[in-house]
Design a protein around this motif. Structure first.
Motif, PDB file in Angstrom:
ATOM      1  N   ILE A  94      56.822  37.620  35.897  1.00 56.78           N
ATOM      2  CA  ILE A  94      55.967  36.734  36.698  1.00 56.78           C
ATOM      3  C   ILE A  94      54.627  37.445  36.865  1.00 56.78           C
ATOM      4  O   ILE A  94      54.589  38.634  37.198  1.00 56.78           O
ATOM      5  CB  ILE A  94      56.601  36.450  38.073  1.00 56.78           C
ATOM      6  N   PHE A  95      53.543  36.707  36.586  1.00 58.37           N
ATOM      7  CA  PHE A  95      52.225  37.338  36.560  1.00 58.37           C
ATOM      8  C   PHE A  95      51.331  36.815  37.670  1.00 58.37           C
ATOM      9  O   PHE A  95      51.481  35.691  38.128  1.00 58.37           O
ATOM     10  CB  PHE A  95      51.525  37.053  35.222  1.00 58.37           C
ATOM     11  N   GLN A  96      50.347  37.627  38.008  1.00 58.66           N
ATOM     12  CA  GLN A  96      49.368  37.196  39.007  1.00 58.66           C
ATOM     13  C   GLN A  96      48.643  35.931  38.540  1.00 58.66           C
ATOM     14  O   GLN A  96      48.428  35.006  39.308  1.00 58.66           O
ATOM     15  CB  GLN A  96      48.353  38.312  39.249  1.00 58.66           C
ATOM     16  N   VAL A 170      60.596  40.991  37.013  1.00 56.08           N
ATOM     17  CA  VAL A 170      59.477  41.808  37.461  1.00 56.08           C
ATOM     18  C   VAL A 170      58.290  40.905  37.751  1.00 56.08           C
ATOM     19  O   VAL A 170      58.038  39.944  37.028  1.00 56.08           O
ATOM     20  CB  VAL A 170      59.076  42.890  36.430  1.00 56.08           C
ATOM     21  N   ASP A 172      54.154  41.097  38.947  1.00 53.43           N
ATOM     22  CA  ASP A 172      52.986  41.927  39.252  1.00 53.43           C
ATOM     23  C   ASP A 172      52.009  41.107  40.079  1.00 53.43           C
ATOM     24  O   ASP A 172      51.331  40.231  39.560  1.00 53.43           O
ATOM     25  CB  ASP A 172      52.331  42.407  37.957  1.00 53.43           C
ATOM     26  N   GLU A 173      51.963  41.371  41.365  1.00 51.43           N
ATOM     27  CA  GLU A 173      51.119  40.635  42.305  1.00 51.43           C
ATOM     28  C   GLU A 173      51.257  39.126  42.139  1.00 51.43           C
ATOM     29  O   GLU A 173      50.281  38.427  41.882  1.00 51.43           O
ATOM     30  CB  GLU A 173      49.655  41.069  42.144  1.00 51.43           C
TER      31      GLU A 173
ATOM     32  N   VAL B 419      48.535  41.832  29.063  1.00 53.55           N
ATOM     33  CA  VAL B 419      48.628  40.729  30.019  1.00 53.55           C
ATOM     34  C   VAL B 419      48.607  41.216  31.453  1.00 53.55           C
ATOM     35  O   VAL B 419      48.247  40.474  32.350  1.00 53.55           O
ATOM     36  CB  VAL B 419      49.901  39.883  29.862  1.00 53.55           C
ATOM     37  N   PHE B 420      49.043  42.445  31.654  1.00 57.38           N
ATOM     38  CA  PHE B 420      49.078  42.926  33.029  1.00 57.38           C
ATOM     39  C   PHE B 420      47.780  43.590  33.448  1.00 57.38           C
ATOM     40  O   PHE B 420      47.575  43.872  34.605  1.00 57.38           O
ATOM     41  CB  PHE B 420      50.221  43.935  33.208  1.00 57.38           C
TER      42      PHE B 420
END
Ligand SMILES: Nc1ncnc2c1ncn2[C@@H]1O[C@H](COP(=O)(O)OP(=O)(O)OP(=O)(O)O)[C@@H](O)[C@H]1O
Ligand SMILES: [Mg+2]
Lengths: 236, 424
Positions: A94-96, A170, A172-173, B419-420
């Motif tokens: 899951i991404f910001q 996981v 990230d913000e 991507v991060f």
């Protein structure tokens, strides 16, 4: 620490990057376990190595030294292709900024990881529908990301993360780009995933409120674990 | 198996959606591709026609007998009776399986007005040899062939009958059934009156501007000239341009050439005997630089440009979608999958544009425009061959493939951890 068997074991991990001739040590001799079914928050100042650690645990990068185990697999030793295959089945991301493909509908975005698995069309559909239901977006499944609000897009992102039924999620913000109300909904959803489906969740966040949702919070500073906020009492 | 097909279909959906996302760029790329495929198709059409003309057909070898070392060639009609037997003397000498005598008669409908509409050029020969000895007429469909056979029959019975190409007829503004009076230019003073009995069928595309007559008509007129003027016509003793013989195979061709070369019958003037393919090759010698340039410079340059056009469009797409590619890799898409998506996009644009362009050219040029006007040597127009549809497919797919190699490799090397990172 949890008394359950750890699902993630980071053992003596070192990670450095080289920028030209300069070597930047990001993580130093870091050891941490994450219990099966735990909801863990990772906090720390910008540049402290939170994303770097998350990437190592999720098999997006490999440590310079040390070992990363997930379940019974030593992922720090896997080949690139091996890691790719492992990620599809075992990790949900899951991404910001959601990272949905703008040309695909919500349904198709959620279906993406399933295209890599040997599933029948019927099974694929069933899994996508289940994920859509879980995030409460069945009525929006043919909308494209551009036609959805930030909170809705993040719910699609969450559905895509759980559609392969991974052991580890996981994030990230995940609420970094959302208003307070949407952020709260997303956190509630993560909570449900962890409680209802016993998913292990590792979430990077800058928001102490968000971290409160987790059972345990790790603080990183300059690549070192400086503090572990004690596991809170089980909420009812 | 079924699930694999289903997955491929899903990949195809993603590719199609990607192609459609920037319609303007896709449109420009396919317009560029179509234009360049068109150029390649035209160039290759001319070259394949020339190649076809100059190549020897193993089972249909023709020998051309012309006057040696002279152009235009002129042979006495008296040569024909022995030439059509291949100058055979002994019983086991090689004899041709077929022959045709060619004379050229040209003139003006109205000698006071020397204009294009007024000019007509006819090939004279034995009428019954027209369907078998003139190129491609043996490939007509049954209905067209029957029509040609009727015209041939009529030309045999009526010496002044002629068949005129449909375009030539239109240029002259005449109709089938009309009579025309021609004052001779090649044979000055030999004025002939013809009845137009038919046109060449439309399917015989090469003959749109060609006309044929019975050789006997010209020969009789030359005879009559001699009687009236009490002396032969200046061109009368050598009216034949050339004789074409057909032989069974290469070996017979060589024996026949030797027979004619050794024959004492052809001394004044002497004759040259060569296969039609090599005869045409030597005619085309003067143009060989043009053909060489078309084949080795123009064609490859266009193909190269085409690859660049596709490479450019695809690399812009890849650059724009680095984040998406990284995301796919995070989800577990392997480098091969990512390359497949890029390749699929290039192939879709290239192949569709290529087929569309070649197919469109085939229809427009052959059916509507009546050929490519490219007068070189004695050819007036060129037609797009049937296999051009495959050229379109192959050129489109091939250049798309070459053009997307670098973008695909760069897509393959996108790093997952991107991507991060904060640049999103
Ligand atoms: N691929 C890389 N190459 C070089 N240096 C890197 C790379 N990735 C991260 N770093 C460096 O490692 C350090 C830690 O980065 P990381 O992204 O893990 O921090 P973070 O804790 O996630 O910060 P933020 O809260 O801003 O997201 C930073 O100094 C960063 O510049
Ligand atoms: Mg970070």
């Amino acid at each position: 620490m949890s008394d359950a068997e750890p699902i993630v074991r980071v053992v003596g991990v070192h990670k450095y990057f080289t920028r030209g001739a300069e070597r930047v040590d990001v993580l130093q001799d870091l050891t941490v376990d994450v219990a099966d079914g735990e909801f863990l928050a990772l906090m720390g100042p910008s540049g402290s190595g939170k994303t770097t650690l998350l990437n190592l645990i999720a098999g997006l990068d490999t440590p310079s030294a040390g070992e990363v185990w997930v379940g019974s697999e030593l992922i720090s030793q896997m080949s690139e292709t091996g890691l790719a295959r492992w990620r599809t089945r075992s990790v949900g991301f899951i991404f910001q900024f959601y990272h949905l493909l703008p040309v695909l509908s919500a349904y198709e975005n959620i279906e993406l990881p399933l295209l890599l698995l040997p599933l029948s069309a019927a099974d694929r559909k069933k899994q996508v529908m289940t994920a859509l239901e879980l995030v409460g977006l069945t009525d929006r499944m043919s909308h494209r990301p551009g036609q959805l609000s930030g909170g809705q897009q993040q719910r699609v992102g969450i559905a895509r993360a759980i559609v392969t039924d991974p052991t580890l999620i996981v994030a990230d913000e995940p609420t970094g780009d959302l208003d307070a109300k949407s952020a709260d909904e997303i956190l509630k959803l993560l909570d449900e995933l962890q409680r209802g489906l016993q998913k292990t969740i590792i979430m990077v966040t800058h928001d102490p409120h968000a971290a409160e949702r987790a059972q345990r919070t790790l603080h990183l500073e300059k690549g070192n674990l400086v503090e572990q906020t004690a596991r809170k009492l089980e909420r009812a | 198996m079924l699930s694999l097909l289903g997955t491929l279909a899903k990949f195809a959906v993603i590719i199609v959606k990607n192609v459609r996302r920037n319609l303007l760029r896709t449109t420009f790329t396919s317009l560029g591709t179509m234009t360049l495929v068109l150029v390649v198709t035209l160039v290759w059409s001319v070259l394949s026609f020339i190649d076809d003309q100059t190549s020897e057909k193993a089972n249909d070898l023709k020998v051309l007998i012309t006057e040696k070392n002279k152009s235009p060639s002129r042979l006495p009609y008296a040569y024909v009776s022995s030439l059509k037997e291949g100058a055979a003397r002994a019983p086991d000498d090689v004899r041709p399986v077929d022959y045709m005598t060619w004379v050229f008669y040209g003139g003006m409908l109205d000698p006071t007005k020397p204009s294009r509409e007024n000019f007509i050029f006819l090939i004279g020969g034995e009428p019954e040899k027209i369907p078998t000895m003139m190129e491609e007429l043996d490939q007509l469909g049954p209905a067209d062939r029957a029509r040609l056979d009727r015209a041939v029959q009529r030309m045999k019975e009526q010496r002044n009958a002629c068949v005129i190409g449909p375009e030539q007829l239109k240029t002259m503004n005449k109709k089938v059934g009309e009579r025309i009076k021609v004052s001779g230019l090649i044979f000055k003073g030999i004025d002939l009156e013809f009845e137009i009995i038919d046109t060449f069928p439309d399917a015989a595309k090469r003959y749109a501007q060609t006309s044929v007559m019975n050789i006997e008509y010209l020969l009789a007129a030359l005879e009559e000239y001699k009687v009236t003027n009490k002396k032969p016509h200046p061109e009368g003793d050598a009216p034949v341009a050339f004789v074409v013989l057909r032989v069974k195979n290469r070996a017979e061709l060589e024996r026949l050439t030797a027979q004619i070369g050794d024959s004492p019958l052809y001394t004044a003037p002497a004759v040259r005997c060569e296969s039609q393919g090599s005869a045409i090759s030597s005619f085309l010698e003067a143009y060989k630089d043009i053909f060489w340039g078309m084949r080795w410079l123009l064609g490859p340059a266009v193909l190269f440009t085409l690859s660049l056009v596709i490479a450019n469009a695809i690399s812009i797409s890849v650059r724009e979608r680095r984040m998406e590619i990284a995301l796919l890799k995070v989800l577990g898409f392997r480098p091969g999958h990512v390359m497949g998506l890029v390749l699929g996009e290039a192939l879709l644009i290239g192949t569709l544009s290529g087929v569309f362009s070649a197919g469109g050219a085939y229809l427009l040029i052959n059916k509507l425009a009546g050929g490519i006007p490219f007068p070189i040597a004695w050819f007036q127009r060129f037609f797009i061959p049937d296999q051009a549809l495959w050229w379109g497919l192959a050129v489109g797919a091939g250049t798309a493939f070459v053009g997307c190699i670098f973008p695909a490799l760069s897509a393959r090397s996108v790093r997952v951890a991107d991507v991060f990172s904060k640049i999103a």
